[in-house]
Scaffold this active site. Sequence first.
Site, PDB file in Angstrom:
ATOM      1  N   GLU A 163     -38.094  84.514  25.324  1.00  0.00           N
ATOM      2  CA  GLU A 163     -37.902  84.339  23.879  1.00  0.00           C
ATOM      3  C   GLU A 163     -38.974  83.353  23.436  1.00  0.00           C
ATOM      4  OE1 GLU A 163     -34.497  82.618  20.794  1.00  0.00           O
ATOM      5  OE2 GLU A 163     -34.481  82.037  22.893  1.00  0.00           O
ATOM      6  N   ASP A 169     -33.064  74.307  15.270  1.00  0.00           N
ATOM      7  CA  ASP A 169     -33.673  73.688  16.446  1.00  0.00           C
ATOM      8  C   ASP A 169     -33.383  72.198  16.531  1.00  0.00           C
ATOM      9  OD1 ASP A 169     -34.866  76.143  17.024  1.00  0.00           O
ATOM     10  OD2 ASP A 169     -36.565  75.705  15.723  1.00  0.00           O
TER      11      ASP A 169
END
Length: 250
Positions: free
Chosen positions: A36, A47
Amino acid sequence: MNKIKLMSHLVAGYPSDELSLTAARALVDGGADILEIQLPFSDPSADGPAIQGACTEVLQRNYRTADGLKFIETIHKEFPEIPIYIMSYGSLIYTPGVAAFCKKAAGVGVKGMIIPDLPFDFDEGLTQACKDNGMINIPVAAPTMTDERLSKLANAGFPYIYAALRAGITGTNTSIDEKTLAFLNKVSAGGSKVYGGFGISNGEQSGALADSVEAVVAGSVFVRLITENKDNKDKLYEAVKAKAKEITHS
């Protein structure tokens, strides 16, 4: 000892294209089944600090989407048998046009798209654009979804769904408990295969998840190892490879 499937996360170009490629090699050699690869983005919503910091550092050298796609093409040529998924955010693919972006992504060997801030039922044409280019859109299921919405997603016919194992951002440790497994059961209820991630950093966690997911997803743990060893290419390779082995062979 059974092999556990691993989708491992890399930030394209971090801390350099050369070292990012070293990390990709280490991940594959350590047993990663899927890569990924995140295209760096300036304002990520999912994130944690490790990945945000990596993205910021890459963007400071004026790294562009085209650079990220070129990097992905390099990895695909070296490991044509390893599926590559792009992970990024909606504005980055919406700006050039979703169809145009998907065509470019498919052209460098990308097999799927993970765009957390595009809802599965308002995806700006992403699912169709992926199909048109031989890729898959992998929507994200979150534990904060209502049961009704989660059921709608689970039964929408996606081949794969990415299950975020807890609310919030990536990078902090996630405990795998009955609640987690019940959530995963709901995500897979419609027949979609499930990738489970967010806060996976060790073999104990991946072992606890193994029976409930198609693959475990680990990201921040690898970004941290890359950061810690970015001054020594050989150490970086060994540390990333060892962690991938731990997660896949628990």
